[in-house]
Write a protein that holds these residues in place. Sequence first.
Motif, PDB file in Angstrom:
ATOM      1  N   PHE A  71       0.820  -1.219   0.000  1.00  6.67           N
ATOM      2  CA  PHE A  71       0.000   0.000   0.000  1.00  6.67           C
ATOM      3  C   PHE A  71       0.851   1.266   0.000  1.00  6.67           C
ATOM      4  CE2 PHE A  71      -2.758   2.925   2.712  1.00  6.67           C
ATOM      5  CZ  PHE A  71      -3.570   3.311   1.652  1.00  6.67           C
ATOM      6  N   THR A  72       1.979   1.248   0.701  1.00  9.95           N
ATOM      7  CA  THR A  72       2.766   2.475   0.842  1.00  9.95           C
ATOM      8  C   THR A  72       3.707   2.729  -0.333  1.00  9.95           C
ATOM      9  OG1 THR A  72       4.361   1.244   2.200  1.00  9.95           O
ATOM     10  CG2 THR A  72       2.664   2.532   3.349  1.00  9.95           C
ATOM     11  N   ILE A  73       3.777   1.812  -1.318  1.00  8.76           N
ATOM     12  CA  ILE A  73       4.627   2.075  -2.481  1.00  8.76           C
ATOM     13  C   ILE A  73       3.835   2.166  -3.783  1.00  8.76           C
ATOM     14  CG2 ILE A  73       6.675   1.016  -1.446  1.00  8.76           C
ATOM     15  CD1 ILE A  73       6.198  -1.402  -3.348  1.00  8.76           C
ATOM     16  N   ARG A 119      14.050   4.796  -0.764  1.00 11.02           N
ATOM     17  CA  ARG A 119      12.829   4.270  -1.387  1.00 11.02           C
ATOM     18  C   ARG A 119      11.681   5.215  -1.032  1.00 11.02           C
ATOM     19  NH1 ARG A 119      11.137  -1.395   0.611  1.00 11.02           N
ATOM     20  NH2 ARG A 119      10.228  -0.208   2.331  1.00 11.02           N
ATOM     21  N   PRO A 120      11.107   5.909  -2.008  1.00  9.53           N
ATOM     22  CA  PRO A 120      10.034   6.862  -1.687  1.00  9.53           C
ATOM     23  C   PRO A 120       8.805   6.165  -1.111  1.00  9.53           C
ATOM     24  CG  PRO A 120      10.935   7.261  -3.883  1.00  9.53           C
ATOM     25  CD  PRO A 120      11.470   5.934  -3.433  1.00  9.53           C
ATOM     26  N   ILE A 121       8.115   6.873  -0.241  1.00  6.42           N
ATOM     27  CA  ILE A 121       6.857   6.406   0.341  1.00  6.42           C
ATOM     28  C   ILE A 121       5.727   7.112  -0.397  1.00  6.42           C
ATOM     29  CG2 ILE A 121       5.434   6.365   2.435  1.00  6.42           C
ATOM     30  CD1 ILE A 121       8.061   6.300   4.047  1.00  6.42           C
ATOM     31  N   ALA A 122       4.848   6.348  -1.009  1.00 10.24           N
ATOM     32  CA  ALA A 122       3.762   6.935  -1.801  1.00 10.24           C
ATOM     33  C   ALA A 122       2.709   7.586  -0.922  1.00 10.24           C
ATOM     34  CB  ALA A 122       3.118   5.870  -2.686  1.00 10.24           C
ATOM     35  N   ARG A 123       2.464   7.013   0.264  1.00  9.11           N
ATOM     36  CA  ARG A 123       1.461   7.579   1.186  1.00  9.11           C
ATOM     37  C   ARG A 123       1.805   7.138   2.603  1.00  9.11           C
ATOM     38  NH1 ARG A 123      -0.387   3.995  -1.946  1.00  9.11           N
ATOM     39  NH2 ARG A 123      -1.359   5.538  -3.301  1.00  9.11           N
ATOM     40  N   TYR A 124       1.507   7.996   3.560  1.00  5.55           N
ATOM     41  CA  TYR A 124       1.838   7.653   4.941  1.00  5.55           C
ATOM     42  C   TYR A 124       0.846   6.636   5.494  1.00  5.55           C
ATOM     43  CZ  TYR A 124      -1.844  10.658   6.954  1.00  5.55           C
ATOM     44  OH  TYR A 124      -3.038  11.215   7.321  1.00  5.55           O
ATOM     45  N   CYS A 125       1.307   5.866   6.443  1.00  7.74           N
ATOM     46  CA  CYS A 125       0.450   4.863   7.079  1.00  7.74           C
ATOM     47  C   CYS A 125       0.996   4.581   8.467  1.00  7.74           C
ATOM     48  CB  CYS A 125       0.406   3.584   6.238  1.00  7.74           C
ATOM     49  SG  CYS A 125      -0.957   2.482   6.650  1.00  7.74           S
ATOM     50  N   ASP A 126       0.236   4.957   9.471  1.00  8.05           N
ATOM     51  CA  ASP A 126       0.640   4.787  10.865  1.00  8.05           C
ATOM     52  C   ASP A 126       0.514   3.327  11.275  1.00  8.05           C
ATOM     53  OD1 ASP A 126       1.431   5.500  13.421  1.00  8.05           O
ATOM     54  OD2 ASP A 126       0.082   7.218  13.512  1.00  8.05           O
ATOM     55  N   THR A 178       6.716   2.967  -6.361  1.00  9.39           N
ATOM     56  CA  THR A 178       7.897   3.811  -6.158  1.00  9.39           C
ATOM     57  C   THR A 178       9.191   3.030  -6.347  1.00  9.39           C
ATOM     58  OG1 THR A 178       7.913   3.382  -3.764  1.00  9.39           O
ATOM     59  CG2 THR A 178       6.641   5.284  -4.535  1.00  9.39           C
ATOM     60  N   MET A 179       9.100   1.711  -6.579  1.00 12.94           N
ATOM     61  CA  MET A 179      10.291   0.911  -6.889  1.00 12.94           C
ATOM     62  C   MET A 179      10.682   1.010  -8.361  1.00 12.94           C
ATOM     63  SD  MET A 179      11.731  -0.559  -4.310  1.00 12.94           S
ATOM     64  CE  MET A 179      12.699  -1.822  -5.141  1.00 12.94           C
ATOM     65  N   ARG A 180       9.909   1.716  -9.146  1.00 17.10           N
ATOM     66  CA  ARG A 180      10.188   1.772 -10.584  1.00 17.10           C
ATOM     67  C   ARG A 180      11.542   2.418 -10.886  1.00 17.10           C
ATOM     68  NH1 ARG A 180       6.943   6.074  -9.489  1.00 17.10           N
ATOM     69  NH2 ARG A 180       7.556   8.091 -10.401  1.00 17.10           N
ATOM     70  N   ARG A 181      12.053   3.241  -9.981  1.00 19.71           N
ATOM     71  CA  ARG A 181      13.328   3.926 -10.223  1.00 19.71           C
ATOM     72  C   ARG A 181      14.525   3.031  -9.933  1.00 19.71           C
ATOM     73  NH1 ARG A 181      12.032   8.798  -6.743  1.00 19.71           N
ATOM     74  NH2 ARG A 181       9.991   8.167  -7.547  1.00 19.71           N
ATOM     75  N   PHE A 182      14.274   1.847  -9.358  1.00 18.92           N
ATOM     76  CA  PHE A 182      15.366   0.910  -9.080  1.00 18.92           C
ATOM     77  C   PHE A 182      15.318  -0.218 -10.110  1.00 18.92           C
ATOM     78  CE2 PHE A 182      14.177   2.823  -5.013  1.00 18.92           C
ATOM     79  CZ  PHE A 182      15.397   3.340  -4.604  1.00 18.92           C
TER      80      PHE A 182
END
Length: 784
Positions: free
Chosen positions: A143-145, A368-375, A157-161
């Motif tokens: 969910f967070t990527i 690794r970027p986080i697409a959305r925060y999640c507590d 967000t893994m597309r850049r690796f």
Amino acid sequence: MRTATNRLMRWRLHVEGAVQGVGFRPFVYRLAHELGLTGWVRNDPRGVTIEVEGPAERLTRFRERLELMPPPAARIRRITCTAQPPRGDATFIIAASHSEGERQVFLLPDLATCSDCLRELFDPTNRRYRYPFINCTHCGPRFTIIERLPYDRPHTTMRRFRMCIRCQAEYDNPHDRRFHAQPNACPDCGPHLALWDRTGRVLAEQDEALRQAAEAIRAGHIVAVKGLGGFHLMVDARNEGAVRALRHRKGREAKPFALMYPSLEAVRAHAQVSTAEAATLTSPAAPIVLLPRTEASYEALAPSVAPGNPYLGIMLPYTPLHHLLLAELGFPVVATSGNRSEEPICTDESEALVRLHGLADLFLVHNRPIARYCDDSVVRFMDGRPVLLRRARGYAPLPVVLPDDWPEHPAQILAVGGHLKNTVALAARRTVWLSQHIGDLETAEARAAFMQVVKDFQHLYRRVPDVVVCDAHPDYASTHYACRLSRPVVPVQHHLAHVWACMAEHGLRPPVLGFAWDGTGYGPDGLVWGGESLLITAQRVERVAHLRPFQLPGGKAAIREPRRAALGLLYAWQGPDASFRSLLPPEAFTPTEQRLLLQLLERGLHAPWTTSIGRLFDAIAALLGLRLRNRFEGEAAMLLEFAAEQARHFGSPYPLALREQQGRIVLDWAPLLEALQTDCARGLPPETIARRFHEGLAATIVAVARRVGCATVVLSGGCFQNRLLTETTLRLLRAAGFCPYIHQEVPPGDGGLALGQVAALRWGLTLPATPANASRSHVSGRTR
């Protein structure tokens, strides 16, 4: 030899549910090859589509194993099957994903590190030894990527690796655990760690960064650690000076901190853990679980971790980074959200340098970027089952699927929830996607995060709502936002949404008697509601019972100061007569304070009337001297519950009289106060009084249920986060022959409102009948 084409059968199977990002296509691929079947499998916006060809007997075995033995993290909702003409395919393949069409797929939450990856993580001979981003199809970020559906690497967000040769070979190998694992990476091609100082200067990288971060925590420093869905602020949980420094910097006076332990064995040294609680701690969701403390914990942990609290909020490491860090340390750490009070969690390392400036000494970050925060999610066991108090990592955004016999119009709904503990929901026919916990909408930053989650959900599922549904409170930030959208808006009364949420979760149809008990909610009659009994039938909603009202001198200030609720309760009981004030602790008010507040009560100025059970809890806690001023939301009520749990012999419950008034039952607390006054005069301990209070409330619920005569009873609202009250009520209701329900999938508090708003709108029952509208047919609320 293959069977001739004209003797073959071909099926198209469409699988709905949580079937993307769990290794479902590799599983299907291997199963088809094992059974000698041909065809293809692919992701699509509604789930997974399979075309499979072969003899009928093998097709039947294929479907049986698909249903009975899917991958561990998969959750199949439904499989539909249609016959197709045979095509004579040569083999079975994984086809390219199809991105067009209606989005119905269940996007999977982030999953805690699986046992296979964990074994590799600590194996010196493995090429991913001590690699903080190890994952496979059974675990890791989801969910967070993800940035858009379907769930494929180019959409994350893994597309850049770019995968190295060895990782690509694993990804392409149908017999490998990482076959089509979208976040697949290794030290050669994937994300890496860095340790920054407060200015962003790089102090160390990769494994050395982790080791130095561990040394900093060991030395008493506060380290901001970037994880799956945002930052944690971490500090040694044994170090009182370090924990107090974190409290001071974060402005968090007394609210308990969450803890992360290295292992389940370490948890058991400091907390009582049942088999079911251990299973939840170690599950793929890996939430924070509230656990009773052992005596050893008081000696081992810093007193400021959870002052005055007999419970600890504990989680286990759920990412490879956390496993490595906690293994390096070997002791529990505070792992609290990386944010300032009332703000959303930081997700970006550059943003963290600004927003966490002055809070953290060092920053352990990754690229690794986080697409959305999640507590982190929070669970408390009640009645032997897990109840979500905060629904986020590990659970969001899994949907609630409404029953087939429920109404399904309006088809597409956006529900914006309430003002506190906000979550939002997006409904498409029977599927209701629930967002992660957003939090209180008190600050501009929190409101911006709320709006981003709404936009993100609509973008992710490509949904444009037909109607927006909100809380009936006209001043909530979420209500204001709803009214700014170019869509019809329908308000739902707060406590009715609580009841509908529990009904939706369990698929209950009317008639249902719901008890919605909490601290605050907007009442159509102008009162602050919070002790409501609502009878929901297929035609209307009737407010059949409520708590006898009392005033709150100072309005919102009474939420922060239980002493004010106590004064308002006593004033409603005996009026201006000064004799009642002997029940107040001597230190509750100065003479000047008391005189000014009594003037507010006498004149009815800035002293709203309330029927709130939550405020009744506050008042009783203050009268017993447990807490006069809350240091965090709900503190007084928590202390009253903790005191009640200590009572072993408590006698009969405190009585609440049921009185008829304007066709409704009023729960009169006057006999309760009389009994409490007598017990205080007798010198009974606060624990006994607190327990008699809890028992009295539970007995009152049963008495109201008997008077109303509805067999199905729902308990919802923040008061039912109280385990003693909830479990006592369930026991008494069952003994009396009722069928009671509590929450599990969504929180009983305001985190469940969005689901309830969707359900209320679907049934067209959004406002309780009142004397003003009882004579006309029930409507679904005004449209703005």
